[in-house]
Design an enzyme around this catalytic site. Structure first.
Site, PDB file in Angstrom:
ATOM      1  N   SER A   1       1.125  -1.083   0.161  1.00 54.05           N
ATOM      2  CA  SER A   1      -0.016   0.140   0.149  1.00 54.05           C
ATOM      3  C   SER A   1       0.846   1.313  -0.064  1.00 54.05           C
ATOM      4  O   SER A   1       1.915   1.147   0.510  1.00 54.05           O
ATOM      5  CB  SER A   1      -0.849   0.095   1.377  1.00 54.05           C
ATOM      6  OG  SER A   1      -1.666   1.235   1.222  1.00 54.05           O
TER       7      SER A   1
ATOM      8  N   LYS B   1      -4.286  -6.527   4.013  1.00 59.08           N
ATOM      9  CA  LYS B   1      -4.302  -5.501   3.109  1.00 59.08           C
ATOM     10  C   LYS B   1      -5.755  -4.975   2.776  1.00 59.08           C
ATOM     11  O   LYS B   1      -6.137  -4.204   2.575  1.00 59.08           O
ATOM     12  CB  LYS B   1      -3.460  -5.954   1.684  1.00 59.08           C
ATOM     13  CG  LYS B   1      -3.716  -4.792   0.839  1.00 59.08           C
ATOM     14  CD  LYS B   1      -2.924  -3.720   0.915  1.00 59.08           C
ATOM     15  CE  LYS B   1      -3.084  -2.485   0.169  1.00 59.08           C
ATOM     16  NZ  LYS B   1      -3.819  -2.583  -1.394  1.00 59.08           N
TER      17      LYS B   1
ATOM     18  N   HIS C   1      -7.166  -3.152   5.579  1.00 56.45           N
ATOM     19  CA  HIS C   1      -6.374  -1.875   5.347  1.00 56.45           C
ATOM     20  C   HIS C   1      -7.466  -1.106   4.747  1.00 56.45           C
ATOM     21  O   HIS C   1      -7.779   0.135   5.016  1.00 56.45           O
ATOM     22  CB  HIS C   1      -5.026  -2.032   4.805  1.00 56.45           C
ATOM     23  CG  HIS C   1      -4.453  -0.883   4.611  1.00 56.45           C
ATOM     24  ND1 HIS C   1      -4.739  -0.353   3.057  1.00 56.45           N
ATOM     25  CD2 HIS C   1      -3.824   0.331   4.671  1.00 56.45           C
ATOM     26  CE1 HIS C   1      -4.177   0.786   2.814  1.00 56.45           C
ATOM     27  NE2 HIS C   1      -3.627   1.008   4.021  1.00 56.45           N
ATOM     28  N   ASN C   2      -7.472  -1.673   3.366  1.00 59.07           N
ATOM     29  CA  ASN C   2      -8.430  -0.769   2.253  1.00 59.07           C
ATOM     30  C   ASN C   2      -9.945  -0.521   2.653  1.00 59.07           C
ATOM     31  O   ASN C   2     -10.256   0.339   2.593  1.00 59.07           O
ATOM     32  CB  ASN C   2      -8.534  -1.557   1.039  1.00 59.07           C
ATOM     33  CG  ASN C   2      -7.050  -1.779   0.218  1.00 59.07           C
ATOM     34  OD1 ASN C   2      -6.100  -1.265   0.898  1.00 59.07           O
ATOM     35  ND2 ASN C   2      -7.292  -1.821  -1.008  1.00 59.07           N
TER      36      ASN C   2
ATOM     37  N   GLU D   1      -9.611   2.287   5.123  1.00 61.71           N
ATOM     38  CA  GLU D   1      -9.387   3.462   4.275  1.00 61.71           C
ATOM     39  C   GLU D   1     -10.914   3.899   3.631  1.00 61.71           C
ATOM     40  O   GLU D   1     -10.947   5.330   3.809  1.00 61.71           O
ATOM     41  CB  GLU D   1      -8.448   3.076   3.233  1.00 61.71           C
ATOM     42  CG  GLU D   1      -8.218   4.062   2.000  1.00 61.71           C
ATOM     43  CD  GLU D   1      -7.429   3.492   0.914  1.00 61.71           C
ATOM     44  OE1 GLU D   1      -6.448   2.756   1.089  1.00 61.71           O
ATOM     45  OE2 GLU D   1      -7.520   3.620  -0.281  1.00 61.71           O
TER      46      GLU D   1
END
Ligand code: 2AM
Length: 484
Positions: free
Chosen positions: A130, A185, A188-189, A192
């Site tokens: 990222s 990940k 994480h997104n 976000e």
């Protein structure tokens, strides 16, 4: 011939930037791209003058240039293309060689690839990367998972090229087995998505609720970026709010309010539903994008469905301070939910995840990087088994201190008719989470009434199930033997 430390396939901008970053850190890199012209353009362009970046025309040539164990990194489009390249690389690899998928793959694919490649003696790594183009070039956050036997052979390269915290810790560490790197990940997104939607709600409150101008909002975000909200996303919002188009009009005013998405937020929501974890804030953020995307329908509805027509009255500055606290509160809820999800996924998949090190990996390099993640790391360092961030002393104090502000913000937004789906869901989650009793007793009664689904009782031990003949008409057969 074997002179390159790593081979990289896929020279789109992320791939190119990772190669340059690796090379800056002293690693020799062999590169390949399906469209060979892109490889030659790269070698003669951005990589010009670097004699330890080796352009190759075929996969065989790429592999032949690698030191052992061979490390081949794929930076190609997620999905079938990854499988296609794995198949192409395999004939040239030997036991103990390593394939790294650095794309945005869906974690079940990485689970499968780790397993099937292990059977062939090939070590697979699924690494979430990222930080966008700039991150790839200057230091991304890297979340590698898969076959742990490969970790010693890639650790140095990955930690050298990754972002560093202020205390010079690498924003890259071993995540866990199988697809756990890509899972982390994905979360994480998802987070976000949540952070961005929260900022969007604050923007609409400031603009439509309080009537602030762009320079004023720019000031407000500048100040917020110096406090506990200090983060990359607040920082770029500050700059976006100050950016004028050629004609002097603020560019963001001219951008169509219909959000795109590539799917990682949706995957997070689906995984949360699958695992039964209340990741409500990311869910709302995904749906908020969906609602924004039906722009034409909203335009039509806006002419027919009017709101309350109420104007803000009161102290604007104190409301701005409330929004700042509300954002922090909601952010804590969102990260609490995200970490709850990772805990459940770890249980389900038998992964051993280190939550403190995940927070550290997100501390720098990536889109959600923030000062706040340092606090999360501290919380998990103090107690690696922490069930929920809300039970950590620091976060508990912050939410208790800021809940009044969030309640005022949500109440005012409701009065004004400004949608705040993520701010309000954070409050609903908090109020539910802190409730000893919820109305699910009634729900269980309803389920038993219409479907004989049975219920447990507060006055009996857990695990005993009861069925009541609520109407005197139904039978006494419960749904364990009879399911409607
Ligand atoms: P290309 O430059 O030949 O298009 C990111 O899109 C990377 O994935 C690029 O290196 C791109 O190669 C590669 N890629 C995308 N689709 C592909 C496909 N169907 N087969 C092979 N490579 C592909």
């Amino acid at each position: 011939m074997s002179k390159a430390d790593i081979g990289l396939i896929g020279l789109a901008v992320m791939g190119q930037n990772l190669v340059l970053n690796m090379n800056d850190n002293g690693y020799g890199v062999a590169v390949y791209n399906r469209t060979v012209q892109k490889m030659t353009d790269f070698i003669e362009g951005p990589a010009k003058g670097r004699d330890t970046i080796y352009g190759t025309q075929t996969i065989e040539e790429l592999v032949s240039m690698l030191k052992r164990p061979r490390r081949v990194m794929l930076m190609v489009k997620a999905g079938e293309v990854v499988d296609h390249f794995i198949e192409q690389v395999l004939p040239f690899l030997e036991e103990g060689d390593i394939i790294i998928d650095g794309g945005n793959s869906h974690f079940p694919d990485s689970n499968r690839r780790a397993k099937t490649l292990a059977e062939k003696g090939i070590l697979f790594i699924g690494a979430g990367v990222s930080g966008g183009e700039e991150g790839a070039r200057r230091g991304p956050s890297i979340m590698p998972g898969g076959n742990e036997k490969a970790w010693p052979a890639i650790k140095d390269i990955f930690q050298d090229i990754s972002a560093k915290t202020e205390t010079n810790e690498a924003c890259c560490d071993w995540v866990g087995n199988d697809g756990s790197g890509h899972y982390v990940k994905m979360v994480h997104n998802g987070i976000e998505y949540g952070d961005m939607q929260l900022i969007g709600e604050a923007y609409q409150l400031l603009k439509d609720g309080l009537g602030f101008s762009y320079p004023e909002m720019h000031e407000i975000f500048s100040k917020w970026n110096e406090g506990p909200l200090d983060s990359y996303l607040i920082e770029i919002t500050r700059d976006i709010l100050n950016f004028k188009d050629e004609d002097g009009v603020y560019l963001v005013e001219k951008i169509l309010d219909s959000a795109g998405q590539k799917g990682t937020g949706k995957w997070t929501g689906i995984s949360a539903l699958d695992l039964g974890v209340p990741v409500t804030l990311i869910g709302e953020a995904v749906f908020a994008r969906c609602l924004s995307a039906i722009k034409d329908e909203r335009l039509e509805a806006s002419k027919i469905l009017s709101g309350p027509g109420v104007k803000f009255e009161g102290d604007k500055q104190s409301f701005v301070n409330d929004i700042e606290k509300a954002l922090l509160f909601a952010k804590i809820i969102s990260y609490t939910q995200g970490f709850m999800l990772m805990r459940e996924a770890a249980k389900e998949n038998s992964w051993t995840l280190n939550y403190g090190s995940i927070a550290l990996m997100w501390r720098g390099g990536c889109i959600i990087r923030s000062a706040f993640l340092g606090k999360i790391k501290e919380a998990y360092d103090k107690n690696p088994e922490l069930k929920s961030l809300l039970l950590d002393d620091y976060f508990k104090d912050v939410v208790l201190e800021s809940q009044g502000a969030l309640r005022r913000v949500v109440a005012k937004a409701v009065e004004l008719g400004i949608p705040v789906p993520t701010l309000s869901t954070s409050l609903a989650f908090f109020d539910g989470y802190r409730s000893e009793r919820l109305p699910a007793n009634l729900l269980q009664a309803q389920r038993d009434y219409f479907g004989a689904h049975t219920y447990e009782r507060l006055d009996k031990p857990r695990g005993q199930f009861f069925h009541t003949n609520w109407t005197g008409k139904g039978g006494n057969v419960s749904s364990s033997t009879y399911d409607v």
